[in-house]
Design an enzyme around this catalytic site. Sequence first.
Site, mmCIF file in Angstrom:
data_model
loop_
_atom_site.group_PDB
_atom_site.id
_atom_site.type_symbol
_atom_site.label_atom_id
_atom_site.label_comp_id
_atom_site.label_asym_id
_atom_site.label_seq_id
_atom_site.Cartn_x
_atom_site.Cartn_y
_atom_site.Cartn_z
ATOM 1 N N VAL A 237 4.829 -4.196 -1.173
ATOM 2 C CA VAL A 237 5.532 -5.460 -0.974
ATOM 3 C C VAL A 237 4.587 -6.643 -1.175
ATOM 4 O O VAL A 237 4.965 -7.660 -1.756
ATOM 5 C CB VAL A 237 6.163 -5.503 0.433
ATOM 6 C CG1 VAL A 237 6.748 -6.879 0.723
ATOM 7 C CG2 VAL A 237 7.249 -4.434 0.555
ATOM 8 N N GLU A 238 3.371 -6.510 -0.712
ATOM 9 C CA GLU A 238 2.424 -7.618 -0.783
ATOM 10 C C GLU A 238 1.984 -7.932 -2.211
ATOM 11 O O GLU A 238 1.928 -9.092 -2.619
ATOM 12 C CB GLU A 238 1.181 -7.311 0.070
ATOM 13 C CG GLU A 238 1.421 -7.330 1.572
ATOM 14 C CD GLU A 238 1.533 -8.752 2.119
ATOM 15 O OE1 GLU A 238 1.381 -9.709 1.343
ATOM 16 O OE2 GLU A 238 1.778 -8.884 3.331
ATOM 17 N N SER A 239 1.641 -6.885 -2.959
ATOM 18 C CA SER A 239 1.006 -7.132 -4.258
ATOM 19 C C SER A 239 1.545 -6.300 -5.405
ATOM 20 O O SER A 239 1.103 -6.471 -6.542
ATOM 21 C CB SER A 239 -0.497 -6.850 -4.137
ATOM 22 O OG SER A 239 -0.714 -5.457 -3.906
#
Length: 336
Positions: A237-239
């Site tokens: 989700v972050e990267s």
Amino acid sequence: MTMMGVSGVLSRIQELQGQLGLNPLNPDGTTVAGTVTTTKGTTSSDSSFAAMLADATGGGSSLGAGGVSGDEVVASAKKYLGTPYAFGSTDPDKGLDCSALVQRAYGDLGIQVPRNSWQQAKAGQPVATLADAKPGDILAFDSPVDHVGIYLGNNQMIAAPKPGDHVKIQKVYETPTHIRRVISDVDQVAAQNLAAVRPAALQGSGTLAGVPYGDLFVKAGAKYGVSPKLLAAVAKVESGYNPQAVSKVGARGLMQLMPSTARGLGVNDAFDPEQAIFGGAKLLAHNLREFKSLPLALAAYNAGGGAVKKYGGIPPFAETQAYVPKVQKALASLGG
């Protein structure tokens, strides 16, 4: 009986502190109890990594409240091989003393034992002789007790011996004055039954097949007691698993750590996948320990722990409100 060395003197100081009521503190500021408890049904502030793992996977306390084998205790202790001896420290990043190693090895599996060596020499049930000892049993030495280790079998134990040394495997150098079995035979049988149904990644030996940097997620999860699948879900989700990702506000790397946060976690290069993943695991472990809730821990990862405390829950920020279910969905897609 050999003369009491430096480590013995230091441990004796700990014993006297306990007898005087000057009990050491847990990381959360609570005093260490003199009884063995598990994560199940506890009302105290539990700092064990197994509690975090249970939160992270939505599971119960079976990993620590039963179904734990002596071999798992041994494996848990071996994670700290090479950790420097540091008297009074319960933080492996700073070092461990002998009783902290024992407490940590059990605590990572959700089983709390007392902090001091002399208290640990009274935990669980007595074992008559070393010939009757099993892997995972606590060996205590001298009278009064000034040293403890965890039995491995074959006349070997793992221990944090003394200042200037480190956690290592060594021979049982003299006959223990106390041998205590915290893991009961019932637990050993239950562990055999649970082994077949536990997700491989939670046993510390699994992999995340097909997931970028899967091995690093497994290693970091094992070190900090966080589900590797949770770490992978956060990174997705972050990267999108891009180690060179940079956000509009300056968060960097796989786990999107802000420079100041990275420094606080000991991450020198957030673009380095290994450093980023271990830093993210450390942060998530802290959040899970503090908030004891996966959604709140994720919210704190996104918006900061201060915001979660301020609003008494997931902050009313659109990004954070969307972020938490995204990670949960990604975790579910990984089988977590």
